[in-house]
Write a protein that holds these residues in place. Structure first.
Motif, short mmCIF file in Angstrom:
data_model
loop_
_atom_site.label_atom_id
_atom_site.label_comp_id
_atom_site.label_asym_id
_atom_site.label_seq_id
_atom_site.Cartn_x
_atom_site.Cartn_y
_atom_site.Cartn_z
N ASP A 259 0.89 -1.31 -0.14
CA ASP A 259 0.75 0.07 -0.24
C ASP A 259 0.91 1.38 0.11
O ASP A 259 2.10 1.05 0.18
CB ASP A 259 -0.89 -0.09 1.23
CG ASP A 259 -1.75 -0.80 1.14
OD1 ASP A 259 -2.43 -1.97 0.19
OD2 ASP A 259 -1.92 -1.97 2.80
N SER A 260 0.25 2.16 0.30
CA SER A 260 0.95 3.93 -0.02
C SER A 260 1.95 3.46 1.40
O SER A 260 1.46 3.12 2.64
CB SER A 260 0.02 4.79 0.43
OG SER A 260 -0.76 4.92 0.91
N THR A 262 1.52 6.78 3.14
CA THR A 262 1.07 7.36 4.15
C THR A 262 -0.11 5.87 4.64
O THR A 262 -0.13 5.54 5.96
CB THR A 262 -0.25 7.44 3.50
OG1 THR A 262 0.84 9.16 2.99
CG2 THR A 262 -1.30 8.36 4.73
N ASP A 263 -0.07 4.84 4.37
CA ASP A 263 -0.71 3.29 4.91
C ASP A 263 -0.43 2.60 5.97
O ASP A 263 -0.61 2.26 6.86
CB ASP A 263 -1.61 3.53 4.09
CG ASP A 263 -2.81 3.64 3.05
OD1 ASP A 263 -3.38 4.44 3.17
OD2 ASP A 263 -3.04 2.99 1.47
N GLU A 264 0.63 2.64 5.84
CA GLU A 264 1.73 1.48 6.37
C GLU A 264 2.07 2.58 7.77
O GLU A 264 1.58 1.63 8.99
CB GLU A 264 3.37 1.60 5.37
CG GLU A 264 2.78 0.93 4.37
CD GLU A 264 2.42 -0.89 4.48
OE1 GLU A 264 2.99 -1.57 5.70
OE2 GLU A 264 1.78 -1.00 4.37
N ARG A 266 -0.29 4.70 9.11
CA ARG A 266 -0.80 4.89 10.19
C ARG A 266 -1.32 3.70 10.44
O ARG A 266 -2.30 3.56 11.65
CB ARG A 266 -2.53 5.26 8.74
CG ARG A 266 -2.09 7.04 8.75
CD ARG A 266 -3.28 7.30 8.00
NE ARG A 266 -2.83 9.02 8.12
CZ ARG A 266 -3.96 9.34 6.71
NH1 ARG A 266 -4.39 8.86 6.31
NH2 ARG A 266 -3.67 11.34 6.33
N LYS A 267 -1.25 1.97 10.01
CA LYS A 267 -1.23 0.86 10.80
C LYS A 267 -0.62 0.90 11.46
O LYS A 267 -0.63 0.40 12.67
CB LYS A 267 -1.24 -0.07 9.33
CG LYS A 267 -2.00 -0.39 8.40
CD LYS A 267 -1.49 -1.66 6.95
CE LYS A 267 -1.96 -2.17 5.76
NZ LYS A 267 -1.29 -2.84 4.97
N PHE A 293 0.63 11.38 6.46
CA PHE A 293 0.87 10.76 7.12
C PHE A 293 1.14 11.19 9.25
O PHE A 293 1.02 10.74 10.12
CB PHE A 293 1.52 9.30 7.38
CG PHE A 293 2.55 9.58 7.13
CD1 PHE A 293 3.25 9.97 8.06
CD2 PHE A 293 3.71 9.48 5.58
CE1 PHE A 293 4.74 9.59 8.04
CE2 PHE A 293 4.73 8.79 5.78
CZ PHE A 293 5.90 9.37 6.43
#
Length: 385
Positions: A259-260, A262-264, A266-267, A293
């Protein structure tokens, strides 16, 4: 010095050919120091990406106002003072010194803020002095020096007094003087950004993009501050593993994530984002994601040198309501004469293992040292004179 000029050895950057750097280890002449200069015999000098950029770009290219070729670079020096100018007061012959950047001492930032934001920073550090050295064979062609007030890619060099940090009482031996050579720029920039500019605390989540010497120094400083979560981000697996050994709680390999970025992030942060985000790459798409992020009321701090015409896309109202802050770091926002001794004390206490970043090379192997830094096998090469 025995005469008004001496022959010494230096790594001289000549004009690039077809974008390929033309550096040569050769003899140059150096004269007596001016009023506020010292002649320092260099023991060791770190190599920084700034040296490579300023020694590869053609004359007149957009960017920092570097003196015309030929030029002597280097700005992470360590050595012994051999001569001082008549108005130098902080050191004398025989003193052990670490070298950092130059600043004017007179502007608002120098007097009331941090000298890294000196109003004359770019001019005095990058332009330097076009006549510090001369060619050894005929003494008629000038070779520029005083890069960051020091040009430490020379065995003997003229150093501006403001660039000097006296360390007689701080080092145990010559080996430590060599080890501490990079403290005056890259290491203090990464660490100072965390401890001084960001004022990192135990409840902060720190994300560092780019795990070279600057980024890993930031990782070490975040651990030193006891930050609850420290995320190291890079595309080289070995650097991520080193970051974890130095204090990172998590690592993200940008070459492997599905994923992006940013997604990583936020995870990892359970949707909150990082309260302190530090970019040490200058890569605009990564910086853009870093802004995204970063947590509400978080700090996005720019360290990497992006292209001079680069910009970010920010939607003003959505950005405003998040309370995020974006600002730049120059030399970590520190006073080197105060911060370099602090880093040495941290090292001595086992909290700042700068030795894990450094690999030594004899100066004659400078080309190998550069290759190893560029391909990622060495974090911080240090040339030994």
């Amino acid at each position: 010095m025995a005469s008004k000029s001496s022959v010494t050895q230096a790594i001289v950057a000549h004009p690039p050919i077809d974008g390929i750097r033309q550096w040569r280890y050769e003899n140059v002449n150096i004269g007596w120091p001016a009023d506020y200069e010292a002649i320092v015999e260099i023991t060791a000098s770190g190599i920084c990406h700034t040296d490579l950029g300023c020694g590869t770009a053609p004359d007149g290219s957009p960017g920092f106002p570097v003196s015309p070729y030929p030029r002597v670079l280097g700005h992470e020096g360590a050595g012994i003072v051999r001569e001082v100018g008549p108005k130098v007061s902080k050191v004398g012959p025989g003193d052990a010194v670490l070298l950092s950047f130059e600043f004017c001492t007179q502007c608002h930032s120098c007097q009331f803020g941090a000298p890294g934001y000196c109003s004359q920073f770019s001019h005095i550090n990058f332009t330097g002095d076009g006549k510090t050295f001369s060619t050894a064979n005929d003494n008629t062609r000038n070779v520029a020096g005083s890069f960051f007030g020091q040009s430490s890619f020379s065995r003997l060099t003229k150093v501006q007094e403001t660039s000097i940090v006296k360390v007689n009482e701080l080092i145990k031996d010559e080996d430590e003087l060599k080890l501490f050579a990079p403290l005056g720029c890259g290491i203090q920039t990464g660490a100072g950004t965390v401890t001084e500019l960001a004022s990192a605390k135990a409840d902060d989540t720190v994300a560092v993009i780019g795990l070279g010497g600057v980024g890993l120094a930031a990782i070490m400083a975040a651990k030193l501050r006891g930050c609850k979560s420290i995320i190291g981000i890079d595309r080289v697996a070995g650097r991520i593993e080193l970051a974890k050994k130095l204090g990172a709680t998590d690592g993200i390999n940008t070459a492997e994530i599905p994923d992006s970025l940013t997604d990583e992030v936020r995870k990892i942060t359970k949707g909150v984002g990082s309260t302190i985000t530090i970019d040490a790459t200058g890569v605009v798409p990564l910086i853009q994601q870093g802004v995204e992020f970063t947590a509400h009321q978080g700090k996005m701090i720019l360290l990497g040198v992006a292209p001079m015409d680069a910009g970010l896309q920010i939607q003003i109202v959505p950005y405003m309501v998040t309370g995020k802050m974006i600002f730049g770091s120059m030399e970590g926002g520190v006073y080197p004469e105060e911060y370099i001794p602090q880093m040495i004390r941290w090292y001595r206490s086992g909290k700042f293992p700068v030795d894990k970043l450094v690999k030594f090379y004899p100066v004659e192997k400078y080309e190998q040292a550069i290759r190893d830094m560029e391909n990622g096998t060495t974090i911080k090469p240090v040339l030994l004179w």
